[in-house]
Design a protein around this motif. Structure first.
Motif, PDB file in Angstrom:
ATOM      1  N   LYS A  71       0.832  -1.211   0.000  1.00 18.49           N
ATOM      2  CA  LYS A  71       0.000   0.000   0.000  1.00 18.49           C
ATOM      3  C   LYS A  71       0.867   1.263   0.000  1.00 18.49           C
ATOM      4  O   LYS A  71       0.592   2.216  -0.720  1.00 18.49           O
ATOM      5  CB  LYS A  71      -0.907   0.021   1.232  1.00 18.49           C
ATOM      6  CG  LYS A  71      -2.053  -0.942   1.202  1.00 18.49           C
ATOM      7  CD  LYS A  71      -2.760  -0.892   2.555  1.00 18.49           C
ATOM      8  CE  LYS A  71      -3.911  -1.810   2.722  1.00 18.49           C
ATOM      9  NZ  LYS A  71      -3.829  -3.121   2.176  1.00 18.49           N
ATOM     10  N   SER A  75       0.786   3.571  -3.189  1.00 21.27           N
ATOM     11  CA  SER A  75       0.181   4.888  -2.908  1.00 21.27           C
ATOM     12  C   SER A  75       1.165   6.018  -3.127  1.00 21.27           C
ATOM     13  O   SER A  75       0.796   7.065  -3.671  1.00 21.27           O
ATOM     14  CB  SER A  75      -0.364   4.936  -1.477  1.00 21.27           C
ATOM     15  OG  SER A  75      -1.418   4.020  -1.324  1.00 21.27           O
ATOM     16  N   GLU A  99      -7.792   0.954  -0.242  1.00 22.23           N
ATOM     17  CA  GLU A  99      -6.770   0.612   0.745  1.00 22.23           C
ATOM     18  C   GLU A  99      -7.191   1.020   2.154  1.00 22.23           C
ATOM     19  O   GLU A  99      -6.968   0.283   3.110  1.00 22.23           O
ATOM     20  CB  GLU A  99      -5.425   1.237   0.367  1.00 22.23           C
ATOM     21  CG  GLU A  99      -4.910   0.852  -1.010  1.00 22.23           C
ATOM     22  CD  GLU A  99      -4.849  -0.639  -1.302  1.00 22.23           C
ATOM     23  OE1 GLU A  99      -4.842  -1.465  -0.360  1.00 22.23           O
ATOM     24  OE2 GLU A  99      -4.814  -0.994  -2.487  1.00 22.23           O
ATOM     25  N   SER A 103      -7.862  -1.596   5.117  1.00 23.37           N
ATOM     26  CA  SER A 103      -7.092  -1.373   6.348  1.00 23.37           C
ATOM     27  C   SER A 103      -8.025  -1.279   7.547  1.00 23.37           C
ATOM     28  O   SER A 103      -7.709  -1.790   8.627  1.00 23.37           O
ATOM     29  CB  SER A 103      -6.240  -0.107   6.223  1.00 23.37           C
ATOM     30  OG  SER A 103      -5.243  -0.295   5.255  1.00 23.37           O
ATOM     31  N   THR A 126      -2.794  -5.999  -6.837  1.00 20.88           N
ATOM     32  CA  THR A 126      -1.447  -5.467  -6.616  1.00 20.88           C
ATOM     33  C   THR A 126      -0.584  -5.632  -7.862  1.00 20.88           C
ATOM     34  O   THR A 126       0.133  -4.705  -8.254  1.00 20.88           O
ATOM     35  CB  THR A 126      -0.791  -6.154  -5.408  1.00 20.88           C
ATOM     36  OG1 THR A 126      -1.597  -5.909  -4.249  1.00 20.88           O
ATOM     37  CG2 THR A 126       0.606  -5.635  -5.162  1.00 20.88           C
TER      38      THR A 126
END
Length: 180
Positions: A71, A75, A99, A103, A126
């Motif tokens: 992430k 990100s 995400e 999370s 991913t």
């Protein structure tokens, strides 16, 4: 600390190095260096997972930290791409929103003593995100490449949404009933 977890930590350490090369222009080859660093960091994601499974090195730390490292890497690249005007903000908002949602699921699950590992759809998501980022950083020109980039962007968004739905459906008990 096993080798798989060390590779995950290496991925996190490579993020600021990647960003320095991506967002500065102290060298005419910064984009190439950033691309190489991102590709190496992305490869550590595959390698740490492979090693953890094949050598029976799966740990709760790895289950938690590996997706977090992904992430952070993805990100940071995507936010930088908005800054560089390489990617539309809505794409980044969709991806980062997913995400945060997942999370949140993981935090709630962890409070009940559960660890939610990466799913098949999460891994596919991913891969497509990382491939999209690498292709965008390669900065090829031409109509064909433009269409390939667009297809990769939309596939990354589609798999991001599918992955979010998959996590929410499979783990809805975390919010509705707790871990029992």
């Amino acid at each position: 600390m096993n080798i798989a977890n060390k590779l995950t930590i290496l991925r996190v350490i490579l993020i600021p190095v990647f960003l320095i090369f991506l967002l500065t222009d102290f060298s005419t080859h910064n984009n190439i260096y950033a691309l190489i660093i991102f590709a190496v960091a992305s490869f550590t994601d595959f390698l740490d997972g492979y090693l953890a499974r094949s050598l029976n090195l799966v740990t709760n730390f790895g289950k938690f930290m590996d997706p977090l490292a992904d992430k952070l890497l993805v990100s940071s690249a995507l936010i930088s791409f908005v800054y560089l005007e390489w990617l539309a903000p809505w794409v980044v908002i969709v991806i980062i929103s997913r995400e945060f949602i997942i999370s949140g699921f993981r935090v709630v699950a962890a409070s009940d003593g559960l660890v939610i590992a990466a799913s098949y759809w999460g891994k596919i998501k991913t891969v497509f995100q990382m491939v999209m980022i690498i292709v965008l950083m390669a900065n090829f020109s031409g109509t064909t490449i433009y269409y390939i980039e667009q297809i990769l962007i939309y596939l990354a968004v589609i798999f991001t949404v599918i992955s979010a739905i998959d996590y929410m459906v499979k783990n809805q008990h975390v919010f509705t009933e707790g871990s029992k």
